[in-house]
Scaffold this active site. Structure first.
Site, short mmCIF file in Angstrom:
data_model
loop_
_atom_site.label_atom_id
_atom_site.label_comp_id
_atom_site.label_asym_id
_atom_site.label_seq_id
_atom_site.Cartn_x
_atom_site.Cartn_y
_atom_site.Cartn_z
N LYS A 155 0.83 -1.22 0.00
CA LYS A 155 0.00 0.00 0.00
C LYS A 155 0.86 1.27 0.00
O LYS A 155 0.64 2.18 -0.80
CB LYS A 155 -0.93 -0.04 1.21
CG LYS A 155 -2.03 -1.10 1.08
CD LYS A 155 -2.82 -1.29 2.32
CE LYS A 155 -2.11 -2.07 3.40
NZ LYS A 155 -1.73 -3.45 3.06
N ILE A 156 1.85 1.34 0.90
CA ILE A 156 2.65 2.57 1.00
C ILE A 156 3.63 2.68 -0.18
O ILE A 156 3.78 3.74 -0.79
CB ILE A 156 3.40 2.61 2.36
CG1 ILE A 156 2.38 2.64 3.51
CG2 ILE A 156 4.31 3.84 2.43
CD1 ILE A 156 2.98 2.46 4.89
N ASP A 175 9.92 -6.50 -5.29
CA ASP A 175 8.97 -7.05 -4.31
C ASP A 175 8.88 -8.55 -4.56
O ASP A 175 9.12 -9.02 -5.68
CB ASP A 175 7.59 -6.38 -4.48
CG ASP A 175 6.69 -6.60 -3.26
OD1 ASP A 175 6.65 -7.72 -2.72
OD2 ASP A 175 6.04 -5.64 -2.83
N CYS A 205 9.08 -2.23 2.70
CA CYS A 205 8.70 -3.62 2.99
C CYS A 205 8.69 -3.82 4.50
O CYS A 205 9.31 -3.06 5.24
CB CYS A 205 9.64 -4.59 2.30
SG CYS A 205 11.35 -4.39 2.79
N PRO A 206 7.98 -4.83 4.99
CA PRO A 206 7.92 -5.04 6.43
C PRO A 206 9.23 -5.60 6.98
O PRO A 206 10.04 -6.14 6.22
CB PRO A 206 6.79 -6.05 6.60
CG PRO A 206 6.59 -6.68 5.27
CD PRO A 206 7.19 -5.81 4.23
N THR A 232 11.14 4.77 5.77
CA THR A 232 9.98 5.10 6.62
C THR A 232 9.30 3.80 7.08
O THR A 232 8.18 3.84 7.56
CB THR A 232 8.93 5.94 5.85
OG1 THR A 232 8.56 5.21 4.66
CG2 THR A 232 9.45 7.31 5.48
N SER A 233 10.00 2.66 6.92
CA SER A 233 9.33 1.39 7.19
C SER A 233 9.63 0.89 8.61
O SER A 233 8.84 1.08 9.52
CB SER A 233 9.71 0.37 6.13
OG SER A 233 8.84 -0.72 6.21
N ARG A 234 10.78 0.27 8.80
CA ARG A 234 11.21 -0.16 10.14
C ARG A 234 12.73 -0.03 10.21
O ARG A 234 13.44 -0.37 9.24
CB ARG A 234 10.81 -1.61 10.42
CG ARG A 234 9.34 -1.81 10.75
CD ARG A 234 8.94 -1.19 12.08
NE ARG A 234 7.53 -1.38 12.40
CZ ARG A 234 6.55 -0.52 12.15
NH1 ARG A 234 6.82 0.62 11.54
NH2 ARG A 234 5.31 -0.77 12.51
N GLU A 263 15.22 3.42 17.97
CA GLU A 263 14.11 4.35 18.24
C GLU A 263 13.25 3.98 19.45
O GLU A 263 12.68 4.85 20.10
CB GLU A 263 13.23 4.51 17.00
CG GLU A 263 12.38 3.30 16.68
CD GLU A 263 11.45 3.55 15.49
OE1 GLU A 263 11.90 4.11 14.48
OE2 GLU A 263 10.28 3.18 15.57
P1 NAD Z 1 2.04 -3.85 2.82
O1 NAD Z 1 1.92 -5.16 3.52
O2 NAD Z 1 0.87 -3.30 2.09
O3 NAD Z 1 3.28 -3.91 1.79
C1 NAD Z 1 4.50 -4.48 2.10
C2 NAD Z 1 5.10 -5.00 0.80
O4 NAD Z 1 6.44 -5.44 1.05
C3 NAD Z 1 4.32 -6.19 0.22
O5 NAD Z 1 4.00 -5.95 -1.12
C4 NAD Z 1 5.30 -7.35 0.37
O6 NAD Z 1 5.17 -8.33 -0.65
C5 NAD Z 1 6.62 -6.60 0.26
N1 NAD Z 1 7.78 -7.38 0.67
C6 NAD Z 1 7.85 -8.39 1.58
N2 NAD Z 1 9.12 -8.87 1.63
C7 NAD Z 1 9.85 -8.16 0.73
C8 NAD Z 1 11.20 -8.19 0.31
N3 NAD Z 1 12.08 -9.06 0.83
N4 NAD Z 1 11.61 -7.33 -0.64
C9 NAD Z 1 10.74 -6.43 -1.18
N5 NAD Z 1 9.45 -6.37 -0.83
C10 NAD Z 1 9.00 -7.21 0.11
O7 NAD Z 1 2.56 -2.82 3.95
P2 NAD Z 1 2.40 -1.23 3.94
O8 NAD Z 1 1.07 -0.84 4.51
O9 NAD Z 1 2.78 -0.70 2.60
O10 NAD Z 1 3.51 -0.84 5.02
C11 NAD Z 1 4.89 -1.07 4.78
C12 NAD Z 1 5.64 -0.87 6.07
O11 NAD Z 1 5.59 0.53 6.43
C13 NAD Z 1 5.03 -1.57 7.29
O12 NAD Z 1 5.53 -2.87 7.41
C14 NAD Z 1 5.46 -0.71 8.45
O13 NAD Z 1 6.65 -1.28 8.97
C15 NAD Z 1 5.79 0.64 7.83
N6 NAD Z 1 4.95 1.76 8.32
C16 NAD Z 1 5.57 2.87 8.80
C17 NAD Z 1 4.82 3.95 9.24
C18 NAD Z 1 5.47 5.22 9.75
O14 NAD Z 1 4.79 6.00 10.44
N7 NAD Z 1 6.72 5.49 9.45
C19 NAD Z 1 3.41 3.88 9.21
C20 NAD Z 1 2.83 2.72 8.69
C21 NAD Z 1 3.60 1.66 8.24
#
Ligand code: NAD
Length: 335
Positions: A155-156, A175, A205-206, A232-234, A263
Protein backbone atom coordinates in the site's frame (compact mmCIF):
# COMPACT_ATOMS: atom_id res chain seq x y z
CA UNK A 1 -16.20 -4.09 26.29
CA UNK A 2 -13.42 -2.53 28.32
CA UNK A 3 -10.19 -1.57 26.56
CA UNK A 4 -6.95 -0.53 28.26
CA UNK A 5 -5.22 1.88 25.90
CA UNK A 6 -1.44 1.97 26.43
CA UNK A 7 1.00 4.81 25.63
CA UNK A 8 -1.86 7.23 25.05
CA UNK A 9 -1.02 10.70 23.76
CA UNK A 10 -3.50 13.59 23.64
CA UNK A 11 -3.94 13.13 19.87
CA UNK A 12 -4.85 9.44 20.45
CA UNK A 13 -7.47 10.41 22.99
CA UNK A 14 -8.89 13.06 20.65
CA UNK A 15 -9.17 10.74 17.65
CA UNK A 16 -10.57 7.75 19.59
CA UNK A 17 -12.96 9.91 21.66
CA UNK A 18 -14.35 11.32 18.41
CA UNK A 19 -15.38 7.88 17.11
CA UNK A 20 -16.26 6.05 20.35
CA UNK A 21 -19.75 7.58 20.29
CA UNK A 22 -20.52 5.11 17.47
CA UNK A 23 -19.69 2.18 19.80
CA UNK A 24 -22.03 2.47 22.78
CA UNK A 25 -20.84 -0.65 24.60
CA UNK A 26 -17.10 0.22 24.41
CA UNK A 27 -15.29 1.89 27.29
CA UNK A 28 -11.66 3.01 26.95
CA UNK A 29 -9.24 3.81 29.78
CA UNK A 30 -6.13 5.64 28.59
CA UNK A 31 -2.77 5.32 30.34
CA UNK A 32 0.65 6.83 29.58
CA UNK A 33 2.66 3.62 30.12
CA UNK A 34 3.84 1.46 27.25
CA UNK A 35 2.63 -2.16 27.08
CA UNK A 36 5.47 -4.43 28.23
CA UNK A 37 5.98 -7.44 30.55
CA UNK A 38 5.64 -5.22 33.65
CA UNK A 39 2.67 -3.08 32.65
CA UNK A 40 0.70 -6.00 31.15
CA UNK A 41 -0.59 -6.75 34.67
CA UNK A 42 -2.50 -3.43 34.63
CA UNK A 43 -4.90 -5.02 32.13
CA UNK A 44 -6.69 -7.01 34.87
CA UNK A 45 -10.44 -6.70 34.33
CA UNK A 46 -10.17 -5.53 30.71
CA UNK A 47 -11.38 -7.37 27.59
CA UNK A 48 -8.71 -5.99 25.28
CA UNK A 49 -5.52 -3.94 25.23
CA UNK A 50 -4.56 -1.40 22.59
CA UNK A 51 -0.85 -0.83 21.83
CA UNK A 52 1.45 0.86 19.34
CA UNK A 53 4.77 0.36 17.55
CA UNK A 54 7.08 0.60 20.58
CA UNK A 55 5.16 -1.86 22.77
CA UNK A 56 6.83 -5.12 23.79
CA UNK A 57 4.22 -7.71 22.84
CA UNK A 58 6.60 -10.60 23.40
CA UNK A 59 6.08 -13.94 25.12
CA UNK A 60 6.17 -12.57 28.70
CA UNK A 61 3.64 -9.82 28.00
CA UNK A 62 1.34 -12.25 26.20
CA UNK A 63 1.57 -14.83 29.00
CA UNK A 64 0.54 -12.21 31.58
CA UNK A 65 -2.34 -11.03 29.40
CA UNK A 66 -3.46 -14.64 28.95
CA UNK A 67 -3.35 -15.26 32.72
CA UNK A 68 -5.59 -12.19 33.16
CA UNK A 69 -8.03 -13.50 30.55
CA UNK A 70 -7.22 -10.74 28.04
CA UNK A 71 -7.57 -12.46 24.68
CA UNK A 72 -7.54 -9.48 22.30
CA UNK A 73 -4.60 -7.24 21.40
CA UNK A 74 -5.48 -4.27 19.20
CA UNK A 75 -2.37 -2.91 17.50
CA UNK A 76 -3.13 0.62 16.29
CA UNK A 77 -0.44 0.38 13.59
CA UNK A 78 0.37 -1.52 10.41
CA UNK A 79 3.57 -3.34 11.44
CA UNK A 80 3.58 -6.15 14.02
CA UNK A 81 7.27 -7.07 14.23
CA UNK A 82 7.06 -6.38 18.00
CA UNK A 83 4.45 -9.15 18.45
CA UNK A 84 5.46 -12.77 19.17
CA UNK A 85 3.08 -14.28 16.65
CA UNK A 86 3.88 -17.91 17.55
CA UNK A 87 3.07 -17.22 21.19
CA UNK A 88 -0.28 -15.62 20.30
CA UNK A 89 -1.19 -18.76 18.37
CA UNK A 90 -0.12 -20.99 21.28
CA UNK A 91 -2.21 -18.96 23.75
CA UNK A 92 -5.15 -18.35 21.40
CA UNK A 93 -4.81 -14.58 21.63
CA UNK A 94 -6.27 -12.57 18.75
CA UNK A 95 -4.07 -9.76 17.42
CA UNK A 96 -5.56 -7.29 15.00
CA UNK A 97 -3.70 -4.54 13.16
CA UNK A 98 -4.62 -1.52 11.04
CA UNK A 99 -2.93 -2.38 7.76
CA UNK A 100 -4.00 0.32 5.36
CA UNK A 101 -4.56 3.61 7.13
CA UNK A 102 -3.69 6.46 4.81
CA UNK A 103 -0.71 4.91 2.96
CA UNK A 104 -0.35 8.27 1.19
CA UNK A 105 0.47 9.95 4.54
CA UNK A 106 3.55 7.74 4.98
CA UNK A 107 4.56 7.93 1.32
CA UNK A 108 4.27 11.73 1.34
CA UNK A 109 6.55 11.81 4.39
CA UNK A 110 9.05 9.56 2.57
CA UNK A 111 9.13 12.05 -0.32
CA UNK A 112 9.37 14.95 2.17
CA UNK A 113 12.49 13.31 3.65
CA UNK A 114 13.96 12.69 0.18
CA UNK A 115 13.41 16.33 -0.79
CA UNK A 116 14.65 17.67 2.55
CA UNK A 117 17.96 15.75 2.47
CA UNK A 118 18.42 16.37 -1.25
CA UNK A 119 18.04 20.17 -0.96
CA UNK A 120 19.34 20.34 2.66
CA UNK A 121 16.16 22.13 3.75
CA UNK A 122 17.03 21.73 7.46
CA UNK A 123 20.36 23.53 6.87
CA UNK A 124 18.85 26.22 4.63
CA UNK A 125 16.18 27.01 7.22
CA UNK A 126 18.75 27.53 9.97
CA UNK A 127 21.20 29.40 7.75
CA UNK A 128 18.65 32.02 6.68
CA UNK A 129 17.51 32.49 10.30
CA UNK A 130 21.17 33.24 11.13
CA UNK A 131 21.40 35.86 8.34
CA UNK A 132 23.63 33.49 6.34
CA UNK A 133 22.44 33.71 2.75
CA UNK A 134 25.32 31.77 1.20
CA UNK A 135 24.53 28.56 -0.71
CA UNK A 136 27.50 26.59 0.58
CA UNK A 137 26.56 22.98 1.38
CA UNK A 138 23.07 23.25 -0.14
CA UNK A 139 23.56 21.84 -3.67
CA UNK A 140 21.13 19.05 -4.49
CA UNK A 141 20.16 16.97 -7.53
CA UNK A 142 17.18 17.36 -9.85
CA UNK A 143 14.81 14.42 -9.33
CA UNK A 144 13.05 14.81 -12.71
CA UNK A 145 14.43 12.18 -15.10
CA UNK A 146 16.24 10.25 -12.33
CA UNK A 147 15.45 6.69 -11.21
CA UNK A 148 13.49 5.92 -8.05
CA UNK A 149 13.89 2.40 -6.64
CA UNK A 150 10.97 1.37 -4.43
CA UNK A 151 11.52 -1.67 -2.20
CA UNK A 152 8.14 -3.19 -1.41
CA UNK A 153 5.12 -2.14 -3.47
CA UNK A 154 2.28 -2.83 -1.06
CA UNK A 155 0.00 0.00 0.00
CA UNK A 156 2.65 2.57 1.00
CA UNK A 157 5.22 1.56 -1.63
CA UNK A 158 2.55 1.85 -4.35
CA UNK A 159 1.69 5.36 -3.15
CA UNK A 160 5.41 6.23 -3.25
CA UNK A 161 5.64 4.85 -6.82
CA UNK A 162 2.78 7.18 -7.84
CA UNK A 163 4.45 10.19 -6.17
CA UNK A 164 7.83 9.49 -7.83
CA UNK A 165 6.09 9.01 -11.19
CA UNK A 166 4.41 12.39 -10.64
CA UNK A 167 7.86 13.95 -10.19
CA UNK A 168 8.82 12.69 -13.65
CA UNK A 169 11.11 9.97 -12.32
CA UNK A 170 11.65 6.55 -13.88
CA UNK A 171 10.23 4.14 -11.28
CA UNK A 172 11.71 0.68 -10.71
CA UNK A 173 10.68 -1.65 -7.89
CA UNK A 174 11.51 -4.88 -6.14
CA UNK A 175 8.97 -7.05 -4.31
CA UNK A 176 8.34 -10.74 -3.72
CA UNK A 177 4.85 -10.14 -5.16
CA UNK A 178 4.44 -7.84 -8.16
CA UNK A 179 1.62 -5.27 -7.98
CA UNK A 180 -0.25 -5.56 -11.30
CA UNK A 181 -1.93 -2.15 -10.87
CA UNK A 182 1.47 -0.40 -11.09
CA UNK A 183 2.86 -2.12 -14.15
CA UNK A 184 1.91 0.65 -16.62
CA UNK A 185 4.63 2.86 -15.14
CA UNK A 186 6.73 0.66 -12.81
CA UNK A 187 9.43 -1.75 -13.98
CA UNK A 188 10.01 -4.69 -11.61
CA UNK A 189 13.66 -5.66 -11.23
CA UNK A 190 15.75 -7.76 -8.83
CA UNK A 191 16.92 -6.14 -5.60
CA UNK A 192 20.53 -6.13 -6.87
CA UNK A 193 19.50 -4.33 -10.07
CA UNK A 194 17.44 -1.84 -8.06
CA UNK A 195 20.46 -1.10 -5.86
CA UNK A 196 22.70 -0.60 -8.90
CA UNK A 197 20.31 1.63 -10.92
CA UNK A 198 18.53 3.86 -8.40
CA UNK A 199 19.23 7.52 -7.62
CA UNK A 200 16.63 7.43 -4.85
CA UNK A 201 15.98 4.24 -2.85
CA UNK A 202 12.91 4.18 -0.58
CA UNK A 203 12.16 1.21 1.73
CA UNK A 204 8.54 0.09 2.14
CA UNK A 205 8.70 -3.62 2.99
CA UNK A 206 7.92 -5.04 6.43
CA UNK A 207 10.57 -6.10 8.94
CA UNK A 208 10.86 -9.90 8.87
CA UNK A 209 13.73 -12.39 9.18
CA UNK A 210 14.20 -12.15 5.42
CA UNK A 211 14.38 -8.34 5.38
CA UNK A 212 16.40 -7.75 8.61
CA UNK A 213 19.48 -5.65 7.73
CA UNK A 214 18.68 -5.90 4.00
CA UNK A 215 20.64 -2.65 3.65
CA UNK A 216 24.17 -3.46 4.76
CA UNK A 217 27.71 -2.75 3.57
CA UNK A 218 27.40 -5.28 0.74
CA UNK A 219 24.19 -3.71 -0.59
CA UNK A 220 25.51 -0.18 -0.02
CA UNK A 221 28.59 -1.00 -2.14
CA UNK A 222 26.24 -1.94 -5.01
CA UNK A 223 24.52 1.48 -4.90
CA UNK A 224 25.39 4.42 -7.14
CA UNK A 225 27.52 7.16 -5.67
CA UNK A 226 25.38 10.10 -4.49
CA UNK A 227 22.28 8.01 -4.00
CA UNK A 228 19.51 9.17 -1.64
CA UNK A 229 18.29 6.52 0.83
CA UNK A 230 14.97 6.88 2.66
CA UNK A 231 13.51 4.57 5.29
CA UNK A 232 9.98 5.10 6.62
CA UNK A 233 9.33 1.39 7.19
CA UNK A 234 11.21 -0.16 10.14
CA UNK A 235 14.65 0.74 11.51
CA UNK A 236 16.16 -2.72 11.46
CA UNK A 237 15.82 -3.00 7.67
CA UNK A 238 19.13 -1.09 7.77
CA UNK A 239 22.31 -2.17 9.58
CA UNK A 240 23.07 1.20 11.20
CA UNK A 241 26.78 0.58 11.83
CA UNK A 242 27.26 -0.39 8.18
CA UNK A 243 25.17 2.59 7.02
CA UNK A 244 27.56 4.83 8.97
CA UNK A 245 30.47 3.13 7.20
CA UNK A 246 28.74 3.78 3.86
CA UNK A 247 28.17 7.45 4.74
CA UNK A 248 31.88 7.75 5.62
CA UNK A 249 32.71 6.25 2.20
CA UNK A 250 30.83 9.29 0.76
CA UNK A 251 28.28 7.03 -0.91
CA UNK A 252 25.19 9.08 -0.11
CA UNK A 253 23.92 12.45 -1.28
CA UNK A 254 21.44 12.14 1.55
CA UNK A 255 19.88 9.73 4.04
CA UNK A 256 16.38 10.38 5.41
CA UNK A 257 15.17 8.18 8.24
CA UNK A 258 11.76 8.24 9.91
CA UNK A 259 12.65 4.96 11.64
CA UNK A 260 15.98 3.77 13.04
CA UNK A 261 17.25 0.85 15.07
CA UNK A 262 17.49 2.63 18.42
CA UNK A 263 14.11 4.35 18.24
CA UNK A 264 12.33 2.27 20.91
CA UNK A 265 12.53 4.37 24.07
CA UNK A 266 12.79 7.60 22.09
CA UNK A 267 9.67 7.40 19.96
CA UNK A 268 7.13 10.07 20.92
CA UNK A 269 9.05 11.08 24.09
CA UNK A 270 10.57 14.46 24.88
CA UNK A 271 14.09 13.58 26.06
CA UNK A 272 15.60 16.99 25.33
CA UNK A 273 16.78 17.46 28.95
CA UNK A 274 18.53 14.10 29.13
CA UNK A 275 22.17 13.23 28.56
CA UNK A 276 21.92 10.47 26.02
CA UNK A 277 23.99 7.33 26.52
CA UNK A 278 26.42 6.05 23.87
CA UNK A 279 24.29 5.88 20.75
CA UNK A 280 24.76 5.18 17.05
CA UNK A 281 21.83 7.51 16.37
CA UNK A 282 23.84 10.44 17.75
CA UNK A 283 26.67 9.48 15.38
CA UNK A 284 24.20 9.36 12.48
CA UNK A 285 22.87 12.81 13.36
CA UNK A 286 26.39 14.24 13.31
CA UNK A 287 26.52 13.89 9.50
CA UNK A 288 25.42 16.92 7.43
CA UNK A 289 23.58 14.75 4.87
CA UNK A 290 21.40 12.82 7.34
CA UNK A 291 17.97 13.84 8.56
CA UNK A 292 16.02 11.87 11.15
CA UNK A 293 12.38 12.27 12.14
CA UNK A 294 10.74 10.31 14.93
CA UNK A 295 8.30 7.86 13.37
CA UNK A 296 5.92 10.57 12.21
CA UNK A 297 5.07 9.17 8.77
CA UNK A 298 1.62 8.16 9.95
CA UNK A 299 0.96 11.43 11.77
CA UNK A 300 -1.77 13.18 9.80
CA UNK A 301 -5.34 13.99 10.79
CA UNK A 302 -6.64 11.61 8.13
CA UNK A 303 -4.47 8.70 9.31
CA UNK A 304 -5.35 9.17 13.01
CA UNK A 305 -9.05 9.17 12.16
CA UNK A 306 -8.68 6.04 10.05
CA UNK A 307 -6.65 4.27 12.81
CA UNK A 308 -9.35 5.01 15.40
CA UNK A 309 -12.18 3.84 13.12
CA UNK A 310 -10.46 0.60 12.12
CA UNK A 311 -9.22 -0.24 15.64
CA UNK A 312 -12.72 -0.01 17.10
CA UNK A 313 -14.13 -2.03 14.18
CA UNK A 314 -11.37 -4.60 14.88
CA UNK A 315 -12.57 -4.75 18.50
CA UNK A 316 -16.14 -5.43 17.36
CA UNK A 317 -14.90 -8.13 14.95
CA UNK A 318 -12.85 -9.76 17.73
CA UNK A 319 -15.88 -9.72 20.04
CA UNK A 320 -17.99 -11.40 17.33
CA UNK A 321 -15.27 -13.90 16.36
CA UNK A 322 -14.98 -12.42 12.86
CA UNK A 323 -11.60 -13.04 11.19
CA UNK A 324 -10.54 -10.48 8.57
CA UNK A 325 -7.42 -9.38 6.69
CA UNK A 326 -6.61 -7.33 9.80
CA UNK A 327 -5.91 -10.49 11.84
CA UNK A 328 -2.18 -11.08 12.25
CA UNK A 329 -2.71 -14.86 11.91
CA UNK A 330 -4.59 -14.29 8.68
CA UNK A 331 -1.76 -12.15 7.26
CA UNK A 332 0.91 -14.64 8.34
CA UNK A 333 -0.94 -17.60 6.86
CA UNK A 334 -1.41 -15.71 3.61
CA UNK A 335 2.33 -14.97 3.37
P1 NAD B 1 2.04 -3.85 2.82
O1 NAD B 1 1.92 -5.16 3.52
O2 NAD B 1 0.87 -3.30 2.09
O3 NAD B 1 3.28 -3.91 1.79
C1 NAD B 1 4.50 -4.48 2.10
C2 NAD B 1 5.10 -5.00 0.80
O4 NAD B 1 6.44 -5.44 1.05
C3 NAD B 1 4.32 -6.19 0.22
O5 NAD B 1 4.00 -5.95 -1.12
C4 NAD B 1 5.30 -7.35 0.37
O6 NAD B 1 5.17 -8.33 -0.65
C5 NAD B 1 6.62 -6.60 0.26
N1 NAD B 1 7.78 -7.38 0.67
C6 NAD B 1 7.85 -8.39 1.58
N2 NAD B 1 9.12 -8.87 1.63
C7 NAD B 1 9.85 -8.16 0.73
C8 NAD B 1 11.20 -8.19 0.31
N3 NAD B 1 12.08 -9.06 0.83
N4 NAD B 1 11.61 -7.33 -0.64
C9 NAD B 1 10.74 -6.43 -1.18
N5 NAD B 1 9.45 -6.37 -0.83
C10 NAD B 1 9.00 -7.21 0.11
O7 NAD B 1 2.56 -2.82 3.95
P2 NAD B 1 2.40 -1.23 3.94
O8 NAD B 1 1.07 -0.84 4.51
O9 NAD B 1 2.78 -0.70 2.60
O10 NAD B 1 3.51 -0.84 5.02
C11 NAD B 1 4.89 -1.07 4.78
C12 NAD B 1 5.64 -0.87 6.07
O11 NAD B 1 5.59 0.53 6.43
C13 NAD B 1 5.03 -1.57 7.29
O12 NAD B 1 5.53 -2.87 7.41
C14 NAD B 1 5.46 -0.71 8.45
O13 NAD B 1 6.65 -1.28 8.97
C15 NAD B 1 5.79 0.64 7.83
N6 NAD B 1 4.95 1.76 8.32
C16 NAD B 1 5.57 2.87 8.80
C17 NAD B 1 4.82 3.95 9.24
C18 NAD B 1 5.47 5.22 9.75
O14 NAD B 1 4.79 6.00 10.44
N7 NAD B 1 6.72 5.49 9.45
C19 NAD B 1 3.41 3.88 9.21
C20 NAD B 1 2.83 2.72 8.69
C21 NAD B 1 3.60 1.66 8.24
Amino acid sequence: MKVLFYAAKQYDRDSFDSVIKNYTDVEIDYIDSELDPLTASLAKGYDAVCAFVSADVGAKTLTTLDELGVKTVLMRCAGYNNVDVEKTKELGITVKIVPGYSPESVAEHAMALALAVNRRIYKAYNKVRENDYSLRGLRGMQLYGKTAGIVGTGKIGAAMCRICHGFGMKVIASDVYENESLKSFVEYVSMDELLRRSDLISLHCPLMYSTYHMINLESIKMMKKDVILVNTSRGALIDTDELIEGIRMNKFLGVGLDVYEEETGNVFEDRSDEIMPHSVTARLMSFPNVMITSHQGFFTTEALQSIADTTLQNLMDAKNGIVTHNDVGFVVNKE
